[in-house]
Write a protein that holds these residues in place. Sequence first.
Motif, PDB file in Angstrom:
ATOM      1  N   ALA A   1      15.128  33.645  45.850  1.00 45.27           N
ATOM      2  CA  ALA A   1      14.363  34.722  45.606  1.00 45.27           C
ATOM      3  C   ALA A   1      15.370  35.986  45.292  1.00 45.27           C
ATOM      4  O   ALA A   1      16.425  35.891  46.039  1.00 45.27           O
ATOM      5  N   ASP A   2      15.172  36.594  44.456  1.00 47.98           N
ATOM      6  CA  ASP A   2      15.810  37.830  44.105  1.00 47.98           C
ATOM      7  C   ASP A   2      15.685  38.862  45.272  1.00 47.98           C
ATOM      8  O   ASP A   2      14.717  39.065  45.924  1.00 47.98           O
ATOM      9  N   LYS A   3      16.829  39.515  45.466  1.00 53.72           N
ATOM     10  CA  LYS A   3      16.662  40.691  46.219  1.00 53.72           C
ATOM     11  C   LYS A   3      15.718  41.799  45.756  1.00 53.72           C
ATOM     12  O   LYS A   3      15.664  42.073  44.651  1.00 53.72           O
ATOM     13  N   PRO A   4      15.066  42.435  46.875  1.00 60.50           N
ATOM     14  CA  PRO A   4      13.937  43.154  46.116  1.00 60.50           C
ATOM     15  C   PRO A   4      15.195  44.566  45.559  1.00 60.50           C
ATOM     16  O   PRO A   4      15.917  44.921  46.244  1.00 60.50           O
ATOM     17  N   ARG A   5      14.743  45.060  44.373  1.00 57.06           N
ATOM     18  CA  ARG A   5      15.550  45.922  43.961  1.00 57.06           C
ATOM     19  C   ARG A   5      14.985  47.533  44.489  1.00 57.06           C
ATOM     20  O   ARG A   5      13.969  47.837  45.085  1.00 57.06           O
TER      21      ARG A   5
END
Length: 92
Positions: free
Chosen positions: A62-66
């Motif tokens: 999962a990508d880090k929340p921007r």
Amino acid sequence: MTKDERHRAEARFHKAAKAAEDLKSGKSTRDAAARAVLDNMARLKALRLAKQAAEPVQAAVADKPRRKPAKKPQARPLGDWLSSQQSGGRRT
């Protein structure tokens, strides 16, 4: 001998001469070597694809929340800017 018969005879002769030249130059050997390389590449690709299909599917990281970009200060209306320019002695 007619022209048509002569052309066919020349074509047969050139075909036989080309085949003899190919044997002499080793073209058939090169073709066989190239075919072996292509067959090996196809075999390796099939093995790689089979291995990938057998492996369990990994969950995507999962990508880090921007972070939300910092808000820019609201721009003043043009009329306010113009009046400040005039009061500052600038001609607009």
